[in-house]
Design a protein around this motif. Structure first.
Motif, mmCIF file in Angstrom:
data_model
loop_
_atom_site.group_PDB
_atom_site.id
_atom_site.type_symbol
_atom_site.label_atom_id
_atom_site.label_comp_id
_atom_site.label_asym_id
_atom_site.label_seq_id
_atom_site.Cartn_x
_atom_site.Cartn_y
_atom_site.Cartn_z
ATOM 1 N N THR A 1 0.833 -1.191 0.000
ATOM 2 C CA THR A 1 0.000 0.000 0.000
ATOM 3 C C THR A 1 0.869 1.242 0.000
ATOM 4 O O THR A 1 2.063 1.185 0.274
ATOM 5 C CB THR A 1 -0.932 0.046 1.225
ATOM 6 N N LEU A 2 0.250 2.365 -0.257
ATOM 7 C CA LEU A 2 0.962 3.642 -0.239
ATOM 8 C C LEU A 2 0.896 4.311 1.125
ATOM 9 O O LEU A 2 1.330 5.432 1.290
ATOM 10 C CB LEU A 2 0.391 4.587 -1.298
ATOM 11 N N GLY A 3 0.348 3.658 2.131
ATOM 12 C CA GLY A 3 0.283 4.251 3.455
ATOM 13 C C GLY A 3 -0.717 5.383 3.555
ATOM 14 O O GLY A 3 -0.497 6.349 4.268
ATOM 15 N N LEU A 4 -1.809 5.290 2.809
ATOM 16 C CA LEU A 4 -2.804 6.352 2.821
ATOM 17 C C LEU A 4 -3.532 6.393 4.150
ATOM 18 O O LEU A 4 -3.914 5.359 4.681
ATOM 19 C CB LEU A 4 -3.833 6.139 1.699
ATOM 20 N N PRO A 5 -3.719 7.605 4.715
ATOM 21 C CA PRO A 5 -4.479 7.710 5.954
ATOM 22 C C PRO A 5 -5.956 7.500 5.665
ATOM 23 O O PRO A 5 -6.396 7.608 4.524
ATOM 24 C CB PRO A 5 -4.215 9.146 6.412
ATOM 25 N N PRO A 6 -6.747 7.191 6.700
ATOM 26 C CA PRO A 6 -8.182 7.078 6.460
ATOM 27 C C PRO A 6 -8.746 8.398 5.953
ATOM 28 O O PRO A 6 -8.212 9.470 6.257
ATOM 29 C CB PRO A 6 -8.749 6.723 7.844
ATOM 30 N N VAL A 77 -2.195 18.874 0.070
ATOM 31 C CA VAL A 77 -3.206 17.842 0.331
ATOM 32 C C VAL A 77 -2.731 16.498 -0.220
ATOM 33 O O VAL A 77 -2.838 15.464 0.452
ATOM 34 C CB VAL A 77 -4.572 18.235 -0.266
ATOM 35 N N GLY A 78 -2.191 16.497 -1.433
ATOM 36 C CA GLY A 78 -1.672 15.259 -2.015
ATOM 37 C C GLY A 78 -0.552 14.661 -1.174
ATOM 38 O O GLY A 78 -0.508 13.447 -0.939
ATOM 39 N N PHE A 79 0.350 15.511 -0.709
ATOM 40 C CA PHE A 79 1.440 15.061 0.151
ATOM 41 C C PHE A 79 0.870 14.413 1.411
ATOM 42 O O PHE A 79 1.308 13.343 1.826
ATOM 43 C CB PHE A 79 2.348 16.244 0.513
ATOM 44 N N GLY A 84 0.481 10.932 5.246
ATOM 45 C CA GLY A 84 -0.170 11.035 6.533
ATOM 46 C C GLY A 84 0.165 12.297 7.303
ATOM 47 O O GLY A 84 -0.246 12.482 8.437
ATOM 48 N N LYS A 85 0.931 13.204 6.691
ATOM 49 C CA LYS A 85 1.279 14.474 7.343
ATOM 50 C C LYS A 85 1.429 15.550 6.284
ATOM 51 O O LYS A 85 1.639 15.260 5.106
ATOM 52 C CB LYS A 85 2.564 14.349 8.150
ATOM 53 N N THR A 86 1.302 16.800 6.696
ATOM 54 C CA THR A 86 1.501 17.904 5.763
ATOM 55 C C THR A 86 2.998 18.057 5.487
ATOM 56 O O THR A 86 3.828 17.553 6.247
ATOM 57 C CB THR A 86 0.923 19.216 6.326
ATOM 58 N N PRO A 87 3.375 18.763 4.412
ATOM 59 C CA PRO A 87 4.794 18.876 4.070
ATOM 60 C C PRO A 87 5.655 19.506 5.162
ATOM 61 O O PRO A 87 6.804 19.120 5.339
ATOM 62 C CB PRO A 87 4.806 19.751 2.815
ATOM 63 N N PHE A 88 5.112 20.464 5.885
ATOM 64 C CA PHE A 88 5.881 21.134 6.922
ATOM 65 C C PHE A 88 5.178 20.942 8.260
ATOM 66 O O PHE A 88 4.110 21.483 8.492
ATOM 67 C CB PHE A 88 6.052 22.619 6.594
ATOM 68 N N VAL A 89 5.788 20.154 9.112
ATOM 69 C CA VAL A 89 5.260 19.876 10.438
ATOM 70 C C VAL A 89 6.110 20.676 11.417
ATOM 71 O O VAL A 89 7.339 20.638 11.356
ATOM 72 C CB VAL A 89 5.323 18.369 10.754
#
Length: 132
Positions: A1-6, A77-79, A84-89
């Motif tokens: 899988t690509l590790g997509l979040p719910p 959003v795609g990232f 599972g996280k935004t580009p900049f945390v």
């Protein structure tokens, strides 16, 4: 899988449905979005957005805000959908905004090795800070 979040993990950020001339928004920020759409003159000249998805030109208040601003947000959003996280945390809003303005976003494949190269490149292109 690509590790997509719910789907519920990102639905509040993108739940918007346009029905004719009536806009229906759901999730976090719905009231704010409804106010902006109903009274755009009140928000003219103000920076409005969600920190995790704001384009550098939007943060800096540099005109013009254009379709490019929306494409950057789509990249965020795609990232998030893929990693599972935004580009900049960051721990603070200021640190997150600084990242959008000054740091190179990470690549999706740095987190999700199974991500197709073409998709990683699309997200990277969407997250360019100065695409012109």
């Amino acid at each position: 899988t690509l590790g997509l979040p719910p789907a519920s993990a990102v639905e509040s950020a993108i739940a918007l449905l346009v029905e004719g001339a009536r806009v229906v928004a759901e999730g976090a920020g719905a009231a704010g979005l409804a106010a902006i759409l109903a009274f755009p003159e009140r928000f003219a000249g103000k920076t409005v957005g969600t920190y995790g998805y704001m384009a550098p030109e939007q943060i800096a208040g540099k005109p013009p805000i254009s379709r490019r601003t929306d494409l950057y947000a789509l990249g965020c959003v795609g990232f998030e959908l893929l990693t599972g996280k935004t580009p900049f945390v960051a721990e603070t809003p200021a640190e997150m905004l600084f990242g959008h303005l000054n740091e190179q976003p990470p690549r999706v494949r740095d987190t999700v090795l199974e991500c197709p190269i073409w998709l990683d490149e699309v997200i990277d292109k969407l997250l360019e800070k100065d695409p012109e």
